[in-house]
Design an enzyme around this catalytic site. Structure first.
Site, PDB file in Angstrom:
ATOM      1  N   HIS A   1      41.962  43.790  52.079  1.00  0.00           N
ATOM      2  CA  HIS A   1      41.287  42.535  52.390  1.00  0.00           C
ATOM      3  C   HIS A   1      42.187  41.352  52.063  1.00  0.00           C
ATOM      4  O   HIS A   1      42.663  41.210  50.933  1.00  0.00           O
ATOM      5  CB  HIS A   1      39.984  42.414  51.596  1.00  0.00           C
ATOM      6  CG  HIS A   1      38.870  43.241  52.161  1.00  0.00           C
ATOM      7  ND1 HIS A   1      37.560  43.081  51.780  1.00  0.00           N
ATOM      8  CD2 HIS A   1      38.874  44.225  53.086  1.00  0.00           C
ATOM      9  CE1 HIS A   1      36.800  43.946  52.441  1.00  0.00           C
ATOM     10  NE2 HIS A   1      37.582  44.648  53.242  1.00  0.00           N
TER      11      HIS A   1
ATOM     12  N   LYS B   1      36.327  42.135  38.138  1.00  0.00           N
ATOM     13  CA  LYS B   1      37.369  42.262  37.132  1.00  0.00           C
ATOM     14  C   LYS B   1      37.236  43.492  36.232  1.00  0.00           C
ATOM     15  O   LYS B   1      38.181  43.828  35.515  1.00  0.00           O
ATOM     16  CB  LYS B   1      37.385  41.008  36.238  1.00  0.00           C
ATOM     17  CG  LYS B   1      37.891  39.782  36.933  1.00  0.00           C
ATOM     18  CD  LYS B   1      39.396  39.846  37.110  1.00  0.00           C
ATOM     19  CE  LYS B   1      39.887  38.905  38.190  1.00  0.00           C
ATOM     20  NZ  LYS B   1      40.202  39.524  39.447  1.00  0.00           N
TER      21      LYS B   1
ATOM     22  N   TYR C   1      41.371  35.743  41.447  1.00  0.00           N
ATOM     23  CA  TYR C   1      40.700  36.870  42.085  1.00  0.00           C
ATOM     24  C   TYR C   1      41.667  38.040  42.309  1.00  0.00           C
ATOM     25  O   TYR C   1      41.285  39.201  42.112  1.00  0.00           O
ATOM     26  CB  TYR C   1      40.099  36.434  43.413  1.00  0.00           C
ATOM     27  CG  TYR C   1      39.106  37.402  44.006  1.00  0.00           C
ATOM     28  CD1 TYR C   1      37.781  37.441  43.561  1.00  0.00           C
ATOM     29  CD2 TYR C   1      39.466  38.299  45.020  1.00  0.00           C
ATOM     30  CE1 TYR C   1      36.868  38.329  44.094  1.00  0.00           C
ATOM     31  CE2 TYR C   1      38.558  39.182  45.551  1.00  0.00           C
ATOM     32  CZ  TYR C   1      37.253  39.200  45.090  1.00  0.00           C
ATOM     33  OH  TYR C   1      36.340  40.094  45.625  1.00  0.00           O
TER      34      TYR C   1
END
Length: 390
Positions: A72, A297, A385
């Protein structure tokens, strides 16, 4: 039984650490309290940072991850009116990979026999002894009730939040930091195609929602619910209706509904225990810290612990570096706290808190609008991220 490193816990962090140590020629035994089938039955997140992928690549166990994982280049924040795309590839030049934690665990587990990684399953009454001495050991009982003892030079606790490792730290030797959130995530797994090609984190008046996936034919969806919610009150139809409302008009139009094959409510908390080492006992992953799943995470933070722990242990055993283990906790915690900050801030931004006033709600709106129109804000989110450098 004697070994150089005894690892408690055969989840992904324990398996990953075990494989890295065996690749460096270090003797390892892993002890797991449940069966292999039970470990593989755990449904967990599957957004992998580049650092996590690189560890699997280093071991040469990435063939299925490469063939089945979904790369992604971005993800989306939804504010009820629009999708705010965070373009990871454009902003920070890299991607994340969607690959289920169960599948990663399976890959590591199946490779263990041929690589000489010993795993003892269904070990009950696990206890750590003398970790502040030069001769630590681990005792446990096997499935037939036989008591066993492993003498090791180092013990690594990869046994999660409820395992015995953190509880073995001497009273007063550590400090706990914790924030328990007043809501949970109600999630379902369904064999339907995802409603969008990338993840969507949605902020709505009714609460948070997440559209995620495990593959191109299996989707994972979540909605925020009160922490004391009864899962029996949520039929599949009620869940799909609420999810569609929270995701907004665009994603709702492409939402494919189907029967749930797994449904559960997960509580949310932020938790850190420090230091992550006492004597010859190292804490790794969820045994030392928990993050709310909003920032993807949890598994990745455990993998960064594995990176630091494996480097320290290889330096200790193969190079005689006695300072390497002493420095493990400080290195790991520096990254842990940054990941905690990101997960906490994204949780605060995207969820509805029971005590929030209209002011807090407007602050969320303003923040999302700022992110939508600021490349600098998007870049800050993107670099966190995809994972800060180790």
């Amino acid at each position: 039984m004697k070994t150089q490193v005894a690892i408690i816990g055969a989840g992904p962090s324990g398996l990953l650490l075990g494989h890295l140590l065996r690749a460096a020629g270090i003797d390892v035994v892993i002890i797991e309290r449940v069966s292999a089938d039970y470990v593989l039955g755990r449904i967990r997140a599957g957004v992998l940072e580049r650092t996590t992928v690189e560890l699997v690549e280093r071991l040469g166990l990435d063939w299925r991850l490469k063939s089945e994982g979904l790369e992604h280049g971005g993800f989306n924040l939804a504010d009820g009116e629009r999708l705010i795309r965070i373009d990871l590839q454009d902003l920070v030049g890299t991607t994340v990979t969607v690959y289920g934690q169960t599948e990663l665990t399976r890959d590591l587990m199946e490779a263990a026999p041929e690589r000489g990684l010993e795993i003892i399953y269904e070990a009950s009454d696990v206890a750590i002894h003398d970790h502040n001495s030069d001769t630590p050991s681990v005792t446990f009982s096997t499935g037939d009730g036989t008591e066993q003892k492993i003498e090791a030079e180092i013990v690594c606790g990869c046994d999660g939040f409820h395992g015995p490792s953190r509880r073995s730290i001497s009273a007063g030797a550590g400090k706990t930091y914790e924030r328990v959130y007043p809501f949970g995530w109600l999630g379902i797994l369904s064999d339907v195609p995802p409603c969008h090609e990338e993840l969507i984190y949605a902020n709505h008046e009714n609460g948070f929602a997440l559209a995620s996936m495990r593959s191109e034919t299996r989707s994972r969806y979540y909605i925020q619910v009160p922490v004391d919610e009864d899962i029996n009150d949520w039929s599949d139809d009620r869940f799909w209706d609420e999810l569609a409302l929270r995701l907004g008009p665009g994603p709702a139009e492409t939402l494919v509904r189907g029967p749930s094959i797994e449904k559960s409510i997960a509580p949310l908390r932020s938790f850190v225990f420090e230091p992550m080492r006492e004597g010859r006992l190292l804490l790794v992953g969820d045994s030392a810290h928990i993050v709310p799943p909003t920032g993807a995470k949890g598994l990745n933070l455990a993998a960064s612990d594995v990176h630091y722990a494996s480097a320290a242990l290889v330096a200790y055993f193969n190079k005689g570096d006695n300072d390497a283990i002493a420095g493990y906790s400080a290195k790991a915690l520096a990254r842990v706290w940054k990941a905690e900050r990101f997960s906490w801030s994204l949780t605060k931004l995207m969820h509805r808190f029971p005590d929030d006033s209209p002011f807090e709600r407007e602050m969320q709106r303003a923040e999302l609008d700022y992110i939508a129109n600021s490349r600098a804000a998007q870049m800050s989110i993107a670099e966190n991220y995809i994972g800060l450098p180790v």
